[in-house]
Design a protein around this motif. Structure first.
Motif, short mmCIF file in Angstrom:
data_model
loop_
_atom_site.label_atom_id
_atom_site.label_comp_id
_atom_site.label_asym_id
_atom_site.label_seq_id
_atom_site.Cartn_x
_atom_site.Cartn_y
_atom_site.Cartn_z
N LEU B 218 62.66 0.93 68.01
CA LEU B 218 63.35 -0.32 68.36
C LEU B 218 62.89 -1.46 67.45
CD1 LEU B 218 63.28 -0.21 72.30
CD2 LEU B 218 65.23 0.24 70.79
N THR B 219 61.58 -1.50 67.19
CA THR B 219 61.05 -2.55 66.33
C THR B 219 61.58 -2.42 64.90
OG1 THR B 219 59.05 -2.44 67.67
CG2 THR B 219 58.92 -3.72 65.65
N GLU B 220 61.60 -1.17 64.42
CA GLU B 220 62.11 -0.96 63.06
C GLU B 220 63.57 -1.38 62.92
OE1 GLU B 220 59.22 2.80 61.79
OE2 GLU B 220 61.30 3.15 62.39
N ARG B 221 64.34 -1.06 63.95
CA ARG B 221 65.76 -1.43 63.85
C ARG B 221 65.93 -2.95 63.93
NH1 ARG B 221 67.17 2.69 67.81
NH2 ARG B 221 66.95 4.67 66.72
N HIS B 222 65.10 -3.58 64.73
CA HIS B 222 65.14 -5.05 64.77
C HIS B 222 64.83 -5.63 63.38
CE1 HIS B 222 64.37 -9.19 65.96
NE2 HIS B 222 63.15 -9.12 65.45
N MET B 223 63.80 -5.06 62.72
CA MET B 223 63.44 -5.54 61.39
C MET B 223 64.58 -5.30 60.39
SD MET B 223 59.44 -4.42 61.40
CE MET B 223 59.15 -4.79 59.66
N ALA B 224 65.26 -4.17 60.54
CA ALA B 224 66.38 -3.88 59.65
C ALA B 224 67.50 -4.90 59.84
CB ALA B 224 66.90 -2.47 59.91
N ARG B 225 67.73 -5.29 61.09
CA ARG B 225 68.77 -6.29 61.35
C ARG B 225 68.39 -7.65 60.77
NH1 ARG B 225 69.87 -3.46 66.04
NH2 ARG B 225 67.97 -4.34 66.92
N MET B 226 67.13 -8.02 60.91
CA MET B 226 66.69 -9.29 60.34
C MET B 226 66.89 -9.26 58.81
SD MET B 226 65.67 -11.35 62.77
CE MET B 226 64.45 -12.52 62.14
N ALA B 227 66.53 -8.13 58.19
CA ALA B 227 66.70 -8.00 56.74
C ALA B 227 68.18 -8.12 56.36
CB ALA B 227 66.12 -6.67 56.27
N GLU B 228 69.01 -7.51 57.17
CA GLU B 228 70.46 -7.57 56.95
C GLU B 228 70.95 -9.03 56.92
OE1 GLU B 228 74.02 -5.65 56.34
OE2 GLU B 228 72.04 -4.73 56.55
N LEU B 229 70.35 -9.85 57.77
CA LEU B 229 70.70 -11.27 57.81
C LEU B 229 70.04 -12.06 56.68
CD1 LEU B 229 70.28 -11.90 61.66
CD2 LEU B 229 72.44 -11.93 60.40
N GLY B 230 69.16 -11.39 55.91
CA GLY B 230 68.46 -12.09 54.84
C GLY B 230 67.22 -12.80 55.33
N LEU B 231 66.69 -12.38 56.50
CA LEU B 231 65.55 -13.05 57.10
C LEU B 231 64.33 -12.14 57.13
CD1 LEU B 231 67.41 -14.51 60.21
CD2 LEU B 231 66.80 -15.74 58.11
N GLU B 232 63.14 -12.74 57.00
CA GLU B 232 61.92 -11.96 57.18
C GLU B 232 61.67 -11.74 58.66
OE1 GLU B 232 58.40 -13.19 55.13
OE2 GLU B 232 59.57 -13.97 53.46
N ALA B 233 61.32 -10.50 59.01
CA ALA B 233 61.12 -10.20 60.43
C ALA B 233 59.71 -10.58 60.85
CB ALA B 233 61.39 -8.75 60.71
#
Lengths: 233, 233
Positions: B218-233
């Motif tokens: 779940l954490t990894e997917r959250h980080m992937a979504r943040m990256a998708e938005l161009g944001l650091e997780a």
């Protein structure tokens, strides 16, 4: 919806005045749905129970889902849907600003009476549209099953509190008055739309007597809706 | 939807503990959709343009349309959908209260990250459900086409304003933290739901190591979504 987007506007109506009027009409309906969504979503906050909230939120979502097909049809007439909505923002926003419900029941009556009035008007005007646009306009205003929910709630509440009935009857009159005020404003501003009803050189329309009869029909149906809610019109 | 309402819950699961857990889960998802509707409708007011507003309002309506099928399924398990939602009102309302977006972009990031996180969790838990409920849960979280709209808007905005990127990165962390806080609260309160994941005497579940791996996913997917938005997780 994909179908409407693909289809070319039909036959009779390469007439630029007609296109302008139809784009106006569709823009007005689309913005009406968006602002109805916003108001219903806002009014849902006043719901006395979660079940009531879901019912009103469902009405709100129902309004919004109609927007996309209307936008597609505006594009089919070669116009931009967001530009087409611009002239109607001010009068519709003013309508909502002047008729912000003070409580849950005013919100319900507004949803029922406002929706009904708009639908009646669009049904009247649909007679002057090309068949494809007419079908879209008529289908985007099916009243759904939620009217029953409003009628039940309002009738139960005024059975318990007669003063509420008096207040809501006044409220219904105010809604009608404000709707007419804004409609008049739109009619004064949007010549093409008004001409659609009034007819043109080579297109039959309503004469003044016919306009009067249409107005009478709209008023009668408004009164019938108020009676349905158990309110004096 | 009518289909789910009619069908009897399947086979394996006359187990009362399972029914309790599933009713909890469906109640949580349904209330989650309702509160997502409310928040998105509210956040739509912050939209910088009418087109943006329509996009967010469409996301809001999408959430709400899923509620009715979830309610039907709760009824199929012999429970009342409004009672089933009660235990989740407080934690979900608290989540939204503590994460009220300060502006349009915080609202967009919340819609994207919050929705994604909830969907990932439901997809994980779906593995432990009877087939019919699983299909319903999985279908009620299809992400639709609106994710693209959020990613485009956020990326464009932080390209213009680097400080916004920093603020939204912090915001994403706060959303994740608040979601975990409320999830923990639910886990502590709702034994049946927790047991669904942990397993029972005659039903396999996740041991602690497996729970840890799920949390990592779940954490990894959250980080992937943040990256998708161009944001650091």
């Amino acid at each position: 919806m994909a179908e409407s987007a693909a289809a070319t506007p039909t036959s009779a109506d390469d007439d630029p005045a007609y296109r302008e009027a139809v784009v106006d009409l569709l823009g007005a309906i689309a913005y009406g749905e968006i602002s109805a969504f916003e108001r219903l979503a806002e009014d849902a906050k006043l719901a006395p129970s979660l079940a009531d909230k879901v019912d009103l939120a469902t009405m709100a979502s129902g309004e919004l889902t109609k927007v996309h097909a209307l936008h597609d049809r505006i594009r089919a007439f070669g116009a931009d849907p967001f530009e087409a909505m611009v002239p109607f923002r001010e009068p519709l926003d003013a309508f909502h600003l002047h008729t912000a419900p003070a409580d849950w029941y005013e919100g319900l009556v507004k949803a029922y009476v406002g929706d009904g009035l708009a639908n009646d008007f669009y049904r009247e005007i649909a007679a002057y549209l090309d068949p494809e646009t007419r079908d879209l306009v008529v289908s985007s205003m099916e009243e759904g099953t939620h009217a029953t929910f409003v009628v039940d709630r309002v009738r139960a509440a005024i059975a318990e509190d007669a003063r509420l009935g008096g207040r809501l009857a006044l409220w219904g009159r105010r809604l009608m008055g404000e709707a007419l005020t804004q409609a008049q404003r739109v009619a004064a501003d949007r010549d093409a739309l008004t001409a659609l009803l009034a007819g043109g050189v080579d297109r039959p329309g309503l004469d003044l007597a016919a306009m009067g009869r249409m107005f009478t029909r709209l008023t009668e149906r408004h009164m019938a809706r108020m009676a349905e809610l158990g309110l004096e019109a």
